[in-house]
Structure formats: C-alpha cells, structure tokens
Design a protein around this motif. Structure first.
Motif, short mmCIF file in Angstrom:
data_model
loop_
_atom_site.label_atom_id
_atom_site.label_comp_id
_atom_site.label_asym_id
_atom_site.label_seq_id
_atom_site.Cartn_x
_atom_site.Cartn_y
_atom_site.Cartn_z
N LEU A 166 -7.93 30.24 6.91
CA LEU A 166 -8.95 31.25 7.24
C LEU A 166 -10.36 30.72 6.95
N ALA A 167 -10.54 30.09 5.79
CA ALA A 167 -11.87 29.61 5.39
C ALA A 167 -12.40 28.58 6.40
N LEU A 168 -11.54 27.64 6.81
CA LEU A 168 -11.99 26.61 7.74
C LEU A 168 -12.23 27.19 9.14
N LYS A 169 -11.42 28.18 9.51
CA LYS A 169 -11.64 28.90 10.78
C LYS A 169 -13.02 29.57 10.76
N LEU A 170 -13.34 30.20 9.64
CA LEU A 170 -14.65 30.88 9.52
C LEU A 170 -15.80 29.88 9.59
N MET A 171 -15.62 28.71 8.99
CA MET A 171 -16.68 27.68 9.07
C MET A 171 -16.90 27.27 10.53
N GLY A 172 -15.82 27.22 11.30
CA GLY A 172 -15.93 26.91 12.73
C GLY A 172 -16.71 27.99 13.47
N LEU A 173 -16.42 29.24 13.14
CA LEU A 173 -17.13 30.36 13.79
C LEU A 173 -18.60 30.37 13.39
N ALA A 181 -20.33 27.70 12.61
CA ALA A 181 -20.94 26.60 13.38
C ALA A 181 -21.27 27.08 14.80
N LEU A 182 -20.30 27.74 15.45
CA LEU A 182 -20.54 28.24 16.81
C LEU A 182 -21.71 29.22 16.85
N SER A 183 -21.81 30.06 15.81
CA SER A 183 -22.89 31.05 15.79
C SER A 183 -24.27 30.39 15.67
N LEU A 184 -24.29 29.14 15.22
CA LEU A 184 -25.55 28.38 15.10
C LEU A 184 -25.80 27.53 16.34
N GLY A 185 -24.89 27.66 17.34
CA GLY A 185 -25.03 26.84 18.54
C GLY A 185 -24.55 25.41 18.34
N LEU A 186 -23.70 25.20 17.34
CA LEU A 186 -23.19 23.85 17.04
C LEU A 186 -21.72 23.77 17.46
N PRO A 187 -21.17 22.56 17.60
CA PRO A 187 -19.73 22.45 17.91
C PRO A 187 -18.89 23.06 16.78
N GLU A 188 -17.74 23.61 17.16
CA GLU A 188 -16.89 24.31 16.18
C GLU A 188 -16.50 23.41 15.02
N ASN A 189 -16.34 22.10 15.28
CA ASN A 189 -15.88 21.20 14.20
C ASN A 189 -17.04 20.56 13.43
N ARG A 190 -18.26 21.10 13.57
CA ARG A 190 -19.44 20.46 12.98
C ARG A 190 -19.30 20.24 11.47
N SER A 232 -16.33 20.17 9.74
CA SER A 232 -14.97 19.76 9.32
C SER A 232 -14.95 18.54 8.41
N SER A 233 -15.74 17.52 8.73
CA SER A 233 -15.65 16.25 7.98
C SER A 233 -16.03 16.41 6.51
N TYR A 234 -16.86 17.41 6.20
CA TYR A 234 -17.31 17.59 4.80
C TYR A 234 -16.17 18.03 3.87
N PHE A 243 -13.17 29.56 -3.43
CA PHE A 243 -14.48 28.93 -3.26
C PHE A 243 -14.33 27.66 -2.42
N LEU A 244 -14.68 27.74 -1.15
CA LEU A 244 -14.58 26.57 -0.27
C LEU A 244 -15.74 25.63 -0.57
N ASN A 245 -15.41 24.41 -1.01
CA ASN A 245 -16.43 23.43 -1.40
C ASN A 245 -16.15 22.08 -0.75
N PRO A 246 -17.20 21.35 -0.39
CA PRO A 246 -17.01 20.04 0.25
C PRO A 246 -16.58 18.97 -0.74
N SER A 247 -16.38 17.75 -0.21
CA SER A 247 -16.05 16.62 -1.08
C SER A 247 -17.23 16.34 -2.01
N HIS A 248 -16.96 15.76 -3.17
CA HIS A 248 -18.02 15.55 -4.15
C HIS A 248 -19.09 14.60 -3.64
N TYR A 249 -18.72 13.68 -2.75
CA TYR A 249 -19.69 12.67 -2.29
C TYR A 249 -20.56 13.19 -1.14
#
Length: 353
Positions: free
Chosen positions: A171-178, A180-189, A191-193, A295-301
């Motif tokens: 759900l959290a990653l799906k929401l991040m995709g949505l 991204a789309l709401s900002l006019g960015l690709p859905e996977n913008r 994902s890599s983080y 708490f969805l958090n990115p990689s430490h780097y």
C-alpha cells in the motif's frame, strides 16, 4: 501510571483542550479504482483518485484511505498480538528494552520536544538487518546493521508483524506512485529510493491517563520520513494542525481505514508543494488506545533534496541536500538523552530566501 509525574506535563501553551471539535476534516479517499483487478479499464477513475491525493497532500498533508487492499485479517492479528504484548508485566517487556546499542524493541520513556510521552512502544524494522550509518558524524563513512529484538511472548508476534509489514508495504509504495503521478512525474519516480529501505513499524499503547488535560500521548511533531501509514483503533485521539488556520482537528476513526500523512522527506522532494503537518495524540482518562504506524523511509545512503523536475528559475530549491541516514541516526540518539537543544529538523537545511 497513577498521578501524573511532572516529566509528562506539557507547557501551558501546548496542553490539549478537552472540548474537541470533531469536524469531517481530513479527506477520505476510496482506492477501489486503483486496487480492484479491473482498474486497468478505467483511466478516468484512476485520474480522479490521483487528483484527490494531490489535493489532499497540498491542502492537508493528511488523508484517509478505504478499500486499500490490505488484508484485514492481517491487521486484526497484529492488533490482537500487540494487546497481548503490552499486557505483559513490565519486567517481561523490559527484557527487550531498546538502548543506544539496540535501537529497536520496547521503550516506555520516549520524549517529544523534551517532554515525556504518555505511551509505551515496540519498534521493529521491515528489512532485517537494516543498514544504517554507524554514527551521525558526516565524516564517519562506517555502516552498521540494526537487528530486531523479538520477545519470547507472545511467541507469534514476530510472524504476525512480518506478515503485516509485507501487506502495508504494498500500500505504501502504491501511494508513493500515486503521489508521483499527482506531481506530473512517472509512477516509479520514487521507487529506487526504497531499495534498501530503513522503514520501521511501531506498536503504540497509550494507557488511560488520570490527567488527560496535562499530558499528551505524543507531543506535537512532524514525521521525519517519507510517508506514514497509520492504523488506529476506535478510541481516537489523533489531532492534526489544520493548515488554513492552525486549529487542532481531531481525526475521527473510520473503521478499517488507514490514515496517511506526508513526511518531511516528501516536503523536501516536492520543494514544499506538499508539506508535512504537525500532529499530536491526546490521551483519554477512561480508555486505553492502540495504534500502529508504518514509517516508509528510504535507504540510508539517499541524499534528500528537491527533485530536479520540480525546480526552475521561478521556483528555486528551498533546501540544501542532506543525508537521510545521518539525519535519522541523529534523531535516534536524541531519544536517549534529554537534549538542551532542539533535535535535528529539516528547517536546519532550508535555504534562507
């Protein structure tokens, strides 16, 4: 917890008002068009959801989602097991008490803004082990690993927590995709983080409090990570600071809904188009309350900075880049010490206009 120890008492300015205005408040968004198997066929319905999410992030920083695809059985199991764990004797829970060396596990003396919170918690990370910097020192390049501490009782806690984490992660990653789309960015913008994510889950227990007008379950704060996905019981107590007028608005529990809020990282990534919002938790004199934030958090780097696509001559970057791992380890240390200074905040990286 009988009479209220002075360590829990909030400054008069920050004491909760017991007369609450429960307004409809934060937007309620139905994710059926996104989650249902035949959603591919209706781009209009998907666009409408993306628009609702964008508006909610911009106007509130908070929203609720229903028909979100999380298997409710997994949510009920983790709630039941959390209640069992917190019902154990204190000495049993303290066997897995967290400290500066083991930052995960049980804790009952957390502070927010240097005032003790009226709660006890159990923290675990989603990736085991979680890779993090060894210290907040920017020069120190060493890494270390965080391991979860699981209690002996209830024996099913680990499995229940791990299964729940997998559900909410989707759900959290799906929401991040949505988002991204709401900002006019690709859905996977984004994902890599999240490849080596530092995501964690907390089980919260707020016991009934004899003086709910003096203490708070959690004092006012913003979430430092990317996105928070919160399950709460039917007792309620979460309050959000409304952006339009600064009033504290009580979030009415909606059965089987998740409460989503934008964290500081999204505020920086979007260069303040979407802002994280202050919130707090009231306690109750009669009823205990349970909640489970993810708490969805990115990689430490990950270096957090405004996204290139969202800045230009008219909209210059409002933040200097910062290391998420260093920020997070700095925050963790402040949990164990009553600091004389404010702990690290994103405004420390804001570019002065």
């Amino acid at each position: 917890m009988g009479e209220v120890d002075p360590a829990f008492i909030q400054d008069p300015d920050h004491r909760p008002k017991l007369s609450i205005t429960e307004v409809e408040g934060i937007p309620l968004i139905d994710l059926t068009p996104i989650i249902s198997p035949d959603s591919i066929s209706d781009p209009k319905a998907i666009e409408a959801v993306v628009r609702e999410i964008g508006n909610a992030c911009r106007d509130w920083g908070f929203f609720q989602v229903i028909n979100h695809g999380v298997v409710l059985d997994k949510l009920q199991k983790i709630e039941t097991t959390a209640r069992k764990f917190f019902a154990l004797p204190l000495e049993e829970k303290r066997k897995i008490r967290r400290d500066e060396k083991s930052v995960l596990g049980y804790y009952d003396s957390e502070r927010t803004k240097n005032v003790r919170d009226w709660k006890e918690v159990f923290d675990f990370t989603v990736e085991e082990p979680t890779l993090v910097p060894a210290s907040p020192d920017p020069e120190d390049k060493e890494e270390t690993e965080w391991y979860n501490q699981w209690p002996e009782h209830p024996p099913e806690l680990r499995e229940v927590c791990e299964e729940y984490a997998q559900e909410v992660e989707k759900l959290a990653l799906k929401l991040m995709g949505l988002i991204a789309l709401s900002l006019g960015l690709p859905e996977n913008r984004f994902s890599s983080y999240f490849k080596d994510q530092t995501t964690s889950i907390r089980l919260n227990h707020y016991p009934a409090c004899p003086s709910p007008q003096l203490a708070l379950g959690v004092g006012r704060h913003k979430d430092g990570g990317a996105l928070t996905v919160l399950a709460q019981d039917d007792v309620g107590g979460l309050e959000v600071r409304r952006k339009t007028d600064g009033a504290w608005i009580r979030v009415k529990p909606t059965p089987n809904a998740y409460i989503i809020n934008v964290g500081d990282i999204i505020q920086v990534w979007t260069n303040e188009k979407y802002q994280s919002v202050e919130h707090r938790v009231m306690v109750n004199s009669e009823k205990e309350r349970f909640s489970i934030p993810y708490f969805l958090n990115p990689s430490h780097y990950t270096i957090i900075k405004p996204l290139e696509e969202l800045i230009n001559e008219q909209n210059l970057a409002k933040y200097r880049p910062y290391s998420w791992g260093k920020f997070m380890t700095n925050r963790k240390l402040s949990n164990f010490k009553k600091l004389n200074v404010e702990n690290i905040q994103i405004h420390h990286f804001r570019v002065s206009e």
